[in-house]
Design a protein around this motif. Structure first.
Motif, PDB file in Angstrom:
ATOM      1  N   GLY A 265      -2.517  -8.391 -19.507  1.00  0.00           N
ATOM      2  CA  GLY A 265      -3.933  -8.718 -19.439  1.00  0.00           C
ATOM      3  C   GLY A 265      -4.538  -9.058 -20.786  1.00  0.00           C
ATOM      4  O   GLY A 265      -5.582  -9.721 -20.850  1.00  0.00           O
ATOM      5  N   LEU A 266      -3.899  -8.623 -21.878  1.00  0.00           N
ATOM      6  CA  LEU A 266      -4.360  -8.969 -23.221  1.00  0.00           C
ATOM      7  C   LEU A 266      -3.782 -10.291 -23.706  1.00  0.00           C
ATOM      8  O   LEU A 266      -3.919 -10.636 -24.881  1.00  0.00           O
ATOM      9  N   ASP A 267      -3.115 -11.033 -22.837  1.00  0.00           N
ATOM     10  CA  ASP A 267      -2.487 -12.315 -23.168  1.00  0.00           C
ATOM     11  C   ASP A 267      -1.245 -12.153 -24.038  1.00  0.00           C
ATOM     12  O   ASP A 267      -0.881 -13.075 -24.789  1.00  0.00           O
ATOM     13  N   VAL A 268      -0.588 -11.010 -23.944  1.00  0.00           N
ATOM     14  CA  VAL A 268       0.710 -10.870 -24.591  1.00  0.00           C
ATOM     15  C   VAL A 268       1.735 -11.587 -23.722  1.00  0.00           C
ATOM     16  O   VAL A 268       1.826 -11.330 -22.518  1.00  0.00           O
ATOM     17  N   GLU A 269       2.485 -12.490 -24.319  1.00  0.00           N
ATOM     18  CA  GLU A 269       3.465 -13.245 -23.551  1.00  0.00           C
ATOM     19  C   GLU A 269       4.511 -12.301 -22.952  1.00  0.00           C
ATOM     20  O   GLU A 269       4.887 -11.296 -23.559  1.00  0.00           O
ATOM     21  N   LYS A 270       4.962 -12.658 -21.745  1.00  0.00           N
ATOM     22  CA  LYS A 270       5.903 -11.787 -21.047  1.00  0.00           C
ATOM     23  C   LYS A 270       7.187 -11.582 -21.849  1.00  0.00           C
ATOM     24  O   LYS A 270       7.739 -10.478 -21.886  1.00  0.00           O
ATOM     25  N   HIS A 271       7.662 -12.630 -22.517  1.00  0.00           N
ATOM     26  CA  HIS A 271       8.898 -12.496 -23.278  1.00  0.00           C
ATOM     27  C   HIS A 271       8.693 -11.759 -24.591  1.00  0.00           C
ATOM     28  O   HIS A 271       9.659 -11.463 -25.292  1.00  0.00           O
ATOM     29  N   ASP A 272       7.433 -11.476 -24.957  1.00  0.00           N
ATOM     30  CA  ASP A 272       7.147 -10.735 -26.184  1.00  0.00           C
ATOM     31  C   ASP A 272       6.940  -9.250 -25.946  1.00  0.00           C
ATOM     32  O   ASP A 272       6.860  -8.475 -26.914  1.00  0.00           O
ATOM     33  N   ILE A 273       6.817  -8.832 -24.686  1.00  0.00           N
ATOM     34  CA  ILE A 273       6.502  -7.427 -24.412  1.00  0.00           C
ATOM     35  C   ILE A 273       7.643  -6.515 -24.862  1.00  0.00           C
ATOM     36  O   ILE A 273       7.409  -5.430 -25.418  1.00  0.00           O
TER      37      ILE A 273
END
Length: 582
Positions: A265-273
């Motif tokens: 929800g904070l716009d963190v990319e899925k591949h960056d989590i």
């Protein structure tokens, strides 16, 4: 229900028990005390009668050493539902026949004792619905936590065996004293071997031995499976568990999934989590409505773009765990007091979120005081921080001392001149001295005196950060095509900072076509629009200094009386625009 009714009931059951005395006088008194009903009408008679029947059933059931009594619950409850009195129920011939038919003698034991020597348990010591047995007081209700029904003695024995196994492989089980452990060594061995396969050593387990209380199938495998699903690579799961072993106790649905959704929800990319969690695994232990939400809300309130929060988290996720009142807000307030508007701070935080991690009392304030002690003017502090925010977190005193000595030794630049250099280019504090000497040696090799080179560096510190190859090309055009004296380079050292192909050559060719002879600053230190205006003018305007950047005032440009569109801009907007351009 009266005392006589209780007595008659007792005697009736006594007569059907083959002469064995089941109740003492104390029991009769207890029964009468518990279930006595006042002569007045009571709406709870039915419930009290039901409790009395339950009590009798439980009492009969626990006298298993004398008789095996089985009372039909369904028959009693059906009679009670017909609203019949307890006396009627107990004198019911069906129930009496059922009770007497269910009474069976005790099976003879292998070592029978005479009746006189058999010690009957006293009913007066019996507690209804108790989890403890009077014959074996050391036992409790069995636990089926690990799939094996054990009493207290077996638990103690199993615990000792498991702890001995842990000690034999080098694990200190002291912290496991109040933790429920597996009942067998095999289960514990399985847990230890599973953790070792992940890459954990015995020393890692000793750092957090509570991980041995987590079931491999119920806790560890579901958590690791979810972590791998959200982006943590399988070879690095052991490193993740080593850094944050508490995650093994977490619930995937209740704790891990909400954090993943919050980061998305904070716009963190899925591949960056996965990368974010590897840097700061403690995020999985934070509550969403606590520190994480409030820190994000505060940053947005000072001007940070909400869409930039995601990149900020990827770059520096630690700010999600910072408290506003003790860490973020005091830093912001202090920087604002130095002359930096919140709008500029917001842009700084968006590009360099790690600035939020600088300790205010231990790092930021001492570095600001250090700058002032080296002769930096207080009004120039905001400009220095805006150009080079990292200067707030450096070991500044040692770096400035070293650079000041170097400039004095090699270029004969005094402390005041060094202060002006830092004001114009604060990156000098971190620049390698070997890099600084290359452009200086190039200028000295072209016959420019050392004193003039020092003046050039003080006036344009960017010279010491240029590539020598580009300086050679610019100097070649200056001497071969322009044919100008070296004195002009000393007066305008910024010449080397302009791009040769996009600015110097095209503008010089335009001047040649117009037959205009002017200084380097006149045709280089201006925008394309101003340069066209100058070419179309009937006269060459007076030479003036280049742009100056003073905190608290407007950005003064040469010929500002002509270009007046920016006069209505506020000081904050001027500083913001200048900071972005830098």
């Amino acid at each position: 229900l009266s005392l006589s009714s209780v007595h008659s009931t007792i005697h009736r059951v006594h007569s059907r028990s083959h002469g064995r005395k089941l109740f003492s006088l104390q029991t009769e008194v207890n029964l009468y005390y518990i279930f006595h009903i006042n002569p007045t009408k009571n709406n709870n008679n039915k419930n009290r009668n039901l409790c009395f029947v339950f009590f009798l059933f439980n009492l009969f059931f626990h006298q298993s050493t004398l008789t095996s009594i089985c009372v039909s619950f369904l028959e009693m409850t059906s009679l009670l539902r017909r609203k019949q009195s307890l006396k009627t129920i107990l004198t019911n011939p069906k129930l009496s026949q059922h009770l007497s038919s269910k009474l069976t003698p005790i099976k003879p034991s292998q070592n029978p004792q005479p009746p006189c020597t058999q010690q009957l348990p006293r009913v007066s010591n019996f507690r209804p619905f108790s989890t403890q047995s009077q014959k074996f007081p050391e036992y409790e209700m069995p636990s089926v936590t690990w799939g094996v029904v054990q009493g207290r003695k077996e638990k103690l024995v199993s615990r000792v065996i498991v702890c001995d196994y842990l000690k034999s492989i080098g694990i200190v089980p002291d912290e496991l004293e109040h933790l429920e452990l597996p009942s067998t060594v095999e289960v514990m061995r399985e847990r230890v071997e599973f953790l070792q396969k992940l890459g954990l050593t015995i020393d890692d387990i000793n750092e957090y031995p509570l991980m041995l209380g987590c079931s491999v199938r119920k806790n560890v495998i579901p958590v690791l499976g979810y972590l791998e699903k959200i982006g943590i690579q399988r070879p690095r799961l052991g490193e993740f568990i080593k850094n944050y072993p508490q995650v093994l106790h977490a619930s995937v649905v209740v704790e891990l999934v909400p954090v993943f959704k919050f980061l998305r929800g904070l716009d963190v990319e899925k591949h960056d989590i996965g990368y974010v969690l590897m840097k700061y695994p403690e995020l999985l232990g934070f509550k969403l409505e606590g520190t994480m939400s409030t820190s994000v809300a505060y940053l947005v309130s000072i001007g940070v773009n909400p869409r930039d929060i995601g990149p900020m988290v990827t770059q520096y996720p630690y700010f999600l765990g910072m408290r506003i009142g003790t860490m973020i807000k005091p830093l912001v307030d202090y920087l604002v007091s130095l002359g930096l508007p919140k709008k500029v701070l917001a842009r700084m935080f968006e590009k360099r979120a790690y600035i939020l991690g600088y300790d205010l009392e231990e790092t930021v304030k001492p570095n600001v005081d250090c700058l002032i002690s080296f002769g930096i003017r207080r009004e120039a502090l905001a400009s220095i921080i805006a150009q080079y925010p990292q200067i707030l977190g450096l070991p500044l005193k040692a770096k400035l001392s070293s650079q000041q000595y170097f400039f004095n030794l090699k270029l004969k630049i005094d402390p005041e001149g060094f202060a002006r250099i830092i004001e114009r280019m604060p990156q000098i504090a971190s620049l390698n001295q070997h890099v600084i000497m290359k452009p200086v040696e190039f200028l000295l090799g072209r016959g420019i005196p050392a004193g003039d080179v020092a003046k050039m560096v003080v006036k344009c510190p960017q010279l010491v950060a240029l590539q020598v190859g580009l300086m050679k090309n610019s100097y070649y055009i200056f001497k071969s095509e322009m044919g100008r004296p070296v004195k002009e380079l000393v007066e305008f050292p910024e010449y080397f900072t302009y791009n040769l192909e996009s600015r110097i050559k095209p503008r010089y060719q335009r001047l040649q076509s117009k037959g205009i002879r002017c200084s380097l600053a006149w045709f280089l230190n201006c925008s394309d629009q101003r340069f066209e205006e100058r070419l179309q003018g009937d006269y060459i305007e007076t030479e003036s200094v280049g742009p100056s950047f003073c905190m608290g005032g407007k950005l003064q440009l040469p010929g500002s009386e002509i270009v007046s569109d920016e006069e209505d801009e506020s000081d904050d907007e001027i500083l913001y625009r200048r900071t972005v351009s830098l």
